[in-house]
Design an enzyme around this catalytic site. Structure first.
Site, short mmCIF file in Angstrom:
data_model
loop_
_atom_site.label_atom_id
_atom_site.label_comp_id
_atom_site.label_asym_id
_atom_site.label_seq_id
_atom_site.Cartn_x
_atom_site.Cartn_y
_atom_site.Cartn_z
N GLU A 172 0.84 -1.21 0.00
CA GLU A 172 0.00 0.00 0.00
C GLU A 172 0.87 1.25 0.00
O GLU A 172 0.62 2.21 -0.75
CB GLU A 172 -0.92 -0.01 1.22
CG GLU A 172 -1.63 1.30 1.50
CD GLU A 172 -1.71 1.61 2.99
OE1 GLU A 172 -1.32 2.74 3.38
OE2 GLU A 172 -2.15 0.73 3.75
N GLU A 243 9.64 3.59 1.96
CA GLU A 243 8.36 3.18 2.55
C GLU A 243 8.55 2.09 3.60
O GLU A 243 7.73 1.97 4.52
CB GLU A 243 7.41 2.70 1.46
CG GLU A 243 7.08 3.75 0.41
CD GLU A 243 6.57 5.04 1.03
OE1 GLU A 243 5.85 4.99 2.05
OE2 GLU A 243 6.91 6.12 0.50
#
Length: 355
Positions: A172, A243
Site C-alpha cells: 500500500e 516506505e
C-alpha cells in the site's frame, strides 16, 4: 523585628482569629439572604403548564398543536423540521418487532423477508470495463465543488501467506505513498491517503472539482491518474526502502499497551480463523528482509482490474466520469499483471487455507 499579625497588607489586614472555621460559620449565619429575583413573564411557571407531560416533541416541535413548545420565543410561528426523535425511522433491527407506522415499516419488512433486493439509489450509475474493472458513480452536490474517488482492492492481510505477513500494508505504501502522480495533488486542496485492513486495501483522493484559481482545469483526471498509478506501481529499490522505514515507524507508533490488548482480544475472538494471526501491521523480521521482487509479486497477484472496485462520489457529471475511467483504466489487463508474478509463489498459494 517580627512584623505584626495585623499589618496593613491587604490580605493580612484582619487578625488571624477572624479566619478560624468557627468565626466563618458564625459570620455566614448572620449574612442576609439575597431576595429572589422575580422571573420575567416568559420564564414564570404557569400552573397549567405543570400538568402537561414533558416530551422532546414539546421542545423541538413535531407534536400536536395542543401542546405548545416550552422554548422561549416559541409563540412565534416558525417552519422548523421536526426533531429526529419525532421523525419516522426505519431500521432493519426494528423489523424484528415492527412498531409505529405500519405503512412505512411493513412493506420493507416483507421485502427483506422475501429476499428481494433493496431498492437502488435512482442516481447511481455503475458498469464494468472490458478488462473487468467495475465502477460505481453517484452524483452528490453536497458539498458543492467537491468529489471523492476511492479505489478498493479486495485483498488484505488475511490473504497473506505465512512468509508474507505485513506485505499488504507495505505494498500500500509503495503503490500510493510513493506515487509521483499522487504528489501532483499536493497544494490543490486535495486530501489523499490509504489504509489496509484484514480484507481490503483502499486508496482515495478527496479533491475540489476544479484546480484552485484555474476553474477551467478539472481535477478529476489528476485524481484518477493517481489511483491508476496504484495499479501500475513501480517497485523501485529507493521507493521500497523509503516506505519500509515509514512502515517500521508506524509499527513503533502503534506498539502501545492498548494496541497489544486489542490484538489479544481479536486473537481470542477469531481463534478459529486466520484473522487471529494476520494483523495488517505484519512482522518486523519479515518486513526488514523483503526485496522489490517480493512486493511486485504481491502487487501483481492482487492488484488486477477484476479484483478492485472504483467508486466516485461528488459534484460530478456521470457521463464525463465514465469517459475518464475508460481513458485512465481501460488499458489495464490481468494477463499483463500475471506475467510479472514470481512463479515460485504459485505453489505456495495452494496452501493459503492452512497458512
Amino acid at each position: 523585628t517580627i512584623p505584626s499579625l495585623t499589618t496593613t497588607n491587604s490580605y493580612m489586614s484582619t487578625p488571624l482569629s477572624a479566619f478560624s472555621p468557627s468565626t466563618r460559620v458564625q459570620r455566614a449565619a448572620f449574612q442576609p439572604k439575597p431576595k429572589p429575583r422575580p422571573l420575567p413573564l416568559n420564564e414564570q411557571n404557569d400552573p397549567k403548564e405543570n400538568d402537561k407531560k414533558f416530551s422532546m416533541a414539546s421542545l423541538f416541535g413535531g407534536a400536536s398543536d395542543a401542546v405548545p413548545s416550552l422554548l422561549r420565543g416559541a409563540g412565534v410561528k416558525q417552519n422548523l423540521d421536526p426533531h429526529p426523535s419525532q421523525r419516522p425511522h426505519i431500521s432493519q433491527l426494528n423489523l424484528l418487532d415492527p412498531q409505529g407506522d405500519e405503512a412505512l415499516v411493513q412493506p420493507l419488512a416483507r421485502q427483506i423477508l422475501k429476499g428481494e433486493p433493496l431498492p437502488m439509489h435512482p442516481d447511481v450509475r455503475s458498469g464494468v470495463l472490458e478488462n473487468g474493472l467495475p465502477y460505481i458513480i453517484l452524483p452528490n452536490r453536497n458539498p458543492p465543488g467537491r468529489f471523492e474517488a476511492h479505489l478498493q482492492v479486495f485483498s488484505g492481510s488475511a490473504d497473506e501467506l505465512e512468509e508474507q505477513q505485513g506485505i499488504a500494508h507495505l505494498t500500500e505504501h509503495v503503490a500510493y505513498m510513493g506515487s509521483r502522480k499522487r504528489e501532483r495533488l499536493f497544494g490543490t486542496g486535495s486530501q489523499t491517503n490509504a489504509y489496509t485492513d484484514f480484507h481490503h486495501t483502499v486508496f482515495y483522493a478527496a479533491c475540489p472539482t476544479t484546480m484552485p484559481r484555474q476553474s477551467n482545469i478539472s481535477m478529476l483526471p489528476f485524481a484518477l491518474d493517481a489511483l491508476c498509478d496504484v495499479m501500475e506501481a513501480r517497485c523501485e529499490s529507493s521507493r521500497l526502502e523509503k516506505e519500509r522505514q515509514a512502515v517500521l515507524s508506524e509499527m513503533t507508533m502503534v506498539n502501545t499497551i492498548e494496541y497489544r490488548v486489542e490484538c489479544q482480544i481479536l486473537s481470542t475472538l477469531h481463534r478459529e480463523n486466520r484473522l487471529a494471526k494476520r494483523f495488517p501491521i505484519g512482522k518486523e523480521v519479515l518486513i526488514n528482509n523483503w526485496n522489490t521482487d517480493n512486493v511486485k509479486t504481491w502487487h501483481r497477484t492482487h492488484y488486477r482490474p477484476d479484483n478492485v472496485l472504483l467508486y466516485v462520489v461528488g459534484d460530478i457529471d456521470p457521463d464525463v466520469v465514465v469517459k475518464e475511467i475508460e481513458n485512465k483504466f481501460g488499458h489495464l489487463t490481468a494477463e499483463e499483471q500475471a506475467t510479472q508474478i514470481n512463479p515460485s509463489v504459485k505453489p505456495l498459494a495452494s496452501e493459503l487455507a492452512t497458512a
